[in-house]
Design a protein around this motif. Structure first.
Motif, PDB file in Angstrom:
ATOM      1  N   ALA A 272       0.832  -1.208   0.000  1.00  0.00           N
ATOM      2  CA  ALA A 272       0.000   0.000   0.000  1.00  0.00           C
ATOM      3  C   ALA A 272       0.863   1.251   0.000  1.00  0.00           C
ATOM      4  CB  ALA A 272      -0.926  -0.002   1.217  1.00  0.00           C
TER       5      ALA A 272
ATOM      6  N   HIS B 195       1.218   4.335  -2.793  1.00  0.00           N
ATOM      7  CA  HIS B 195       1.078   5.731  -2.377  1.00  0.00           C
ATOM      8  C   HIS B 195       2.319   6.537  -2.793  1.00  0.00           C
ATOM      9  CE1 HIS B 195      -1.266   8.621  -0.189  1.00  0.00           C
ATOM     10  NE2 HIS B 195      -0.314   8.896   0.681  1.00  0.00           N
TER      11      HIS B 195
ATOM     12  N   LEU C 229      -3.740  11.581   3.365  1.00  0.00           N
ATOM     13  CA  LEU C 229      -4.759  10.689   2.820  1.00  0.00           C
ATOM     14  C   LEU C 229      -5.690  11.469   1.900  1.00  0.00           C
ATOM     15  CD1 LEU C 229      -5.915   8.632   5.961  1.00  0.00           C
ATOM     16  CD2 LEU C 229      -4.509   7.794   4.067  1.00  0.00           C
ATOM     17  N   ASP C 230      -6.259  10.796   0.912  1.00  0.00           N
ATOM     18  CA  ASP C 230      -7.312  11.423   0.124  1.00  0.00           C
ATOM     19  C   ASP C 230      -8.625  11.326   0.899  1.00  0.00           C
ATOM     20  OD1 ASP C 230      -8.902   8.921  -0.766  1.00  0.00           O
ATOM     21  OD2 ASP C 230      -6.854   8.449  -1.385  1.00  0.00           O
TER      22      ASP C 230
ATOM     23  N   ASP D   4     -11.590  10.067   0.187  1.00  0.00           N
ATOM     24  CA  ASP D   4     -12.266   8.770   0.176  1.00  0.00           C
ATOM     25  C   ASP D   4     -11.690   7.835   1.235  1.00  0.00           C
ATOM     26  OD1 ASP D   4     -13.913   9.601  -1.833  1.00  0.00           O
ATOM     27  OD2 ASP D   4     -12.826   8.590  -3.443  1.00  0.00           O
ATOM     28  N   SER D   5     -10.369   7.794   1.331  1.00  0.00           N
ATOM     29  CA  SER D   5      -9.718   6.892   2.287  1.00  0.00           C
ATOM     30  C   SER D   5      -9.954   7.333   3.728  1.00  0.00           C
ATOM     31  CB  SER D   5      -8.212   6.827   2.027  1.00  0.00           C
ATOM     32  OG  SER D   5      -7.948   6.328   0.734  1.00  0.00           O
TER      33      SER D   5
ATOM     34  N   ALA E 203     -13.856   7.129   4.746  1.00  0.00           N
ATOM     35  CA  ALA E 203     -14.426   5.784   4.636  1.00  0.00           C
ATOM     36  C   ALA E 203     -14.258   4.974   5.924  1.00  0.00           C
ATOM     37  CB  ALA E 203     -13.767   5.031   3.477  1.00  0.00           C
ATOM     38  N   GLN E 204     -13.362   5.426   6.839  1.00  0.00           N
ATOM     39  CA  GLN E 204     -13.105   4.626   8.036  1.00  0.00           C
ATOM     40  C   GLN E 204     -14.295   4.555   8.976  1.00  0.00           C
ATOM     41  OE1 GLN E 204     -10.287   2.831   8.000  1.00  0.00           O
ATOM     42  NE2 GLN E 204     -10.086   3.836   6.010  1.00  0.00           N
TER      43      GLN E 204
ATOM     44  N   HIS F 167     -15.790   1.328   8.443  1.00  0.00           N
ATOM     45  CA  HIS F 167     -14.924   0.172   8.668  1.00  0.00           C
ATOM     46  C   HIS F 167     -15.758  -0.983   9.244  1.00  0.00           C
ATOM     47  CE1 HIS F 167     -11.639  -2.266  10.235  1.00  0.00           C
ATOM     48  NE2 HIS F 167     -10.767  -1.469   9.624  1.00  0.00           N
TER      49      HIS F 167
ATOM     50  N   THR G 140      -8.645   5.816  11.033  1.00  0.00           N
ATOM     51  CA  THR G 140      -8.106   6.678   9.977  1.00  0.00           C
ATOM     52  C   THR G 140      -6.595   6.816  10.131  1.00  0.00           C
ATOM     53  OG1 THR G 140     -10.188   7.916   9.990  1.00  0.00           O
ATOM     54  CG2 THR G 140      -8.334   8.919   8.847  1.00  0.00           C
TER      55      THR G 140
ATOM     56  N   GLU H 243      -5.062   3.740   8.759  1.00  0.00           N
ATOM     57  CA  GLU H 243      -4.989   3.766   7.302  1.00  0.00           C
ATOM     58  C   GLU H 243      -3.810   4.614   6.834  1.00  0.00           C
ATOM     59  OE1 GLU H 243      -6.013   3.089   3.287  1.00  0.00           O
ATOM     60  OE2 GLU H 243      -6.540   2.068   5.150  1.00  0.00           O
TER      61      GLU H 243
ATOM     62  N   VAL I 296      -0.545   3.413   4.476  1.00  0.00           N
ATOM     63  CA  VAL I 296      -0.145   3.936   3.163  1.00  0.00           C
ATOM     64  C   VAL I 296       1.194   4.659   3.198  1.00  0.00           C
ATOM     65  CG1 VAL I 296      -2.535   4.146   2.388  1.00  0.00           C
ATOM     66  CG2 VAL I 296      -1.401   6.126   3.397  1.00  0.00           C
TER      67      VAL I 296
END
Length: 531
Positions: A65, A69, A120-121, A123-124, A127-128, A131, A383, A386, A390
């Protein structure tokens, strides 16, 4: 005329009637300096600190990942993202520890800051909140509310104490068993504390214990051991707390396969049971030994009052029976997930839907108690996880640190095992959130394993299994803060018992690394092959 207090009246011990704990002078200062200190830490790490020693890595050596990135951002932007992540992590850590602002608000600031700094973008980052572990937590709170609303949890605890709590020893053993069973059903340790507190306060009064000046060793043992069992009981089940689920999720992401409920149960449940019984023996025999007077009830007919409380609940209702049947089916599916492949989250979804169905369900939505502030705090932690994934920051930092300490490929596995498990368990003395400790130390264990060629499971799982050791000081967890308000023990009392059990638990974990965990093929040279 002075009002007489009925010590056996259970309603006076409800959580909302306990006095609010005042902050100590140290805690007040931490609150005052928290925000400016967090800002200074962020600014220093973002723009002034020399962190070049951390970034001596080859892009080809990054995790999958992180390599993706790196390719998207380019070398300079990837280094900037790592620097901002470290700064934001340190800033959030200061705010979480000092509690200068609410924990959930720190998480919200962290999430949007990770986006604004380009780590992070959107969406990432956003989105958490969706989860799978978040959804399992939500559904678990629905199911736990079912047990509380119908009264079946209180009925079970009262029945067990009335049935088996014949003397001091059987009272302690009864609460160990009650805590264990409730841990299988209820994932919120604070909810368990709220259910059990009125019951063990009445039992303490029956045995002559009084808050404050009337403390005795029976009361100290009963309250402190319930605090210990509330947390350690949770460690035996994957769904015992959100911290367990987060740890399993982080490990699963690193090894590319699921950690099953049944696998966690086999590894952790015997350990949890052993620790709880050991805590009872050490507490009541060594640290706070019971005198002959403290082993017998002081209030004649005291246990009859508990029988009266049980009678007030009346016969078991159809809703209680249905809630037990539903949870029994859920536990069966959780325990057999390795065979049917249905995740605990999906099972919880179905169970919560059945519980909420109109006319045929068990609980109404308005009766469901979901602590959204805790879920938002968890979303911030996920988050952050994540972002670690990345950027591969934990592996990078661990590699730099261990290289500085002279630990390299020649270092024996057990050196890392001892260091990481000690860091995880004793960090509970400083951190308020077990979720945050999992978020810090499990990725570090994963990074060490990847850097030095060990199995991820061999280091990360023993570290994750130590998440629930949050019982030494009042600020270490919400149940610890709640039970400290009972005034049945002092700060030195809780430190004496809690720190003793913490050291014993760590030594036991080291022993298990050479025995039980080897047998399960978690640590190297296993012989059985469950994993």
């Amino acid at each position: 005329m002075k009002e007489t207090i009925d010590l056996l009246e259970m309603s006076q011990y409800r959580v909302e009637k306990l006095p609010k704990r005042n902050l100590t002078i140290t805690e007040q200062w931490l609150v005052k300096i928290g925000i400016p200190l967090a800002i200074l830490v962020f600014v220093y790490l973002s723009w002034f600190a020399d962190l070049s020693f951390l970034w001596n890595f080859e892009p080809a050596g990054l995790a999958k990942a992180a390599a993706k990135h790196y390719k998207e951002l380019g070398h300079a932007n990837f280094l900037a993202a790592n620097r901002y992540l470290l700064a934001l992590f340190a800033m959030a850590l200061v705010l979480w520890i000092t509690e200068a602002i609410p924990n959930y608000l720190t998480s919200l600031i962290l999430i949007v800051s990770l986006v604004l700094t380009g780590v992070l973008d959107e969406d990432s980052a956003y989105a958490q909140l969706g989860h799978p572990v978040m959804w399992l937590n939500i559904m678990s709170f629905v199911l736990a509310s079912m047990l509380v609303t119908t009264g079946v949890a209180k009925r079970f605890a009262l029945w067990f104490i009335v049935k088996f709590g014949k003397n001091a020893s059987t009272v302690f053993i009864s609460f160990i068993i009650i805590n264990t069973i409730l841990s299988a059903f209820i994932s919120a340790t604070t909810a368990k504390a709220a259910i059990l507190l009125p019951i063990f306060m009445v039992v303490a009064a029956i045995y002559g214990a009084r808050p404050g000046t009337g403390r005795n060793n029976f009361g100290k043992n009963l309250v402190l051991q319930n605090l210990f069992c509330i947390n350690i009981g949770a460690s035996g089940f994957l769904t015992g707390s959100g911290a367990n689920l987060l740890g399993a999720s982080l490990i699963a992401g690193a090894i590319g396969s699921q950690i099953f409920y049944s696998e966690w149960l086999i590894a952790a449940f015997p350990v949890a049971m052993g620790l709880m019984f050991l805590g009872w023996w050490i507490g009541s025999r060594i640290i706070f030994p019971l005198s002959k007077e403290e082993r017998i009830p002081h209030i004649e007919g005291g246990m009859d009052r508990l029988k009266d409380e049980l009678k007030k609940l009346g016969p078991m209702s159809g809703l209680e029976i249905r809630s037990l049947m539903l949870f029994g089916i859920i536990l069966l599916f959780w325990a057999t997930d390795k065979f049917h492949g249905i995740s605990p989250t999906a099972v919880s979804f179905v169970g919560a839907i059945v519980a909420l169905l109109p006319r045929v369900g068990i609980v109404k939505w308005n009766d469901v108690d979901i602590p959204w502030h805790l879920l938002l705090f968890s979303a911030g932690a996920y988050t952050l996880g994540e972002a670690f994934k990345v950027t591969d920051l934990p592996s990078t930092m661990v590699g730099a640190l261990f290289s500085h300490l002279g630990l390299g490929g020649h270092t024996h596995f057990w050196v890392f095992y001892v260091i990481l498990t000690a860091a995880m368990i004793f960090s509970a003395l400083l951190f308020q959130s077990k979720t945050m400790r999992v978020m810090i130390f499990v990725p570090i264990a994963i990074g060490v394993a990847n850097n030095y060629g060990f199995s991820v499971l061999s280091l990360a799982l023993p570290v994750a299994l130590l998440a629930e050791h949050v019982y030494v000081l009042p600020f270490n967890s919400k149940p610890a803060a709640l039970l400290f308000l009972t005034d049945h023990y002092s700060l030195p009392d809780t430190f004496k018992f809690g720190f003793t059990m913490m050291v014993i638990a760590w030594i036991l974990n080291l022993f298990l690394g050479e025995t039980w965990f080897r047998f399960l093929e978690i640590t190297p040279n296993g012989v059985f092959g469950l994993w």
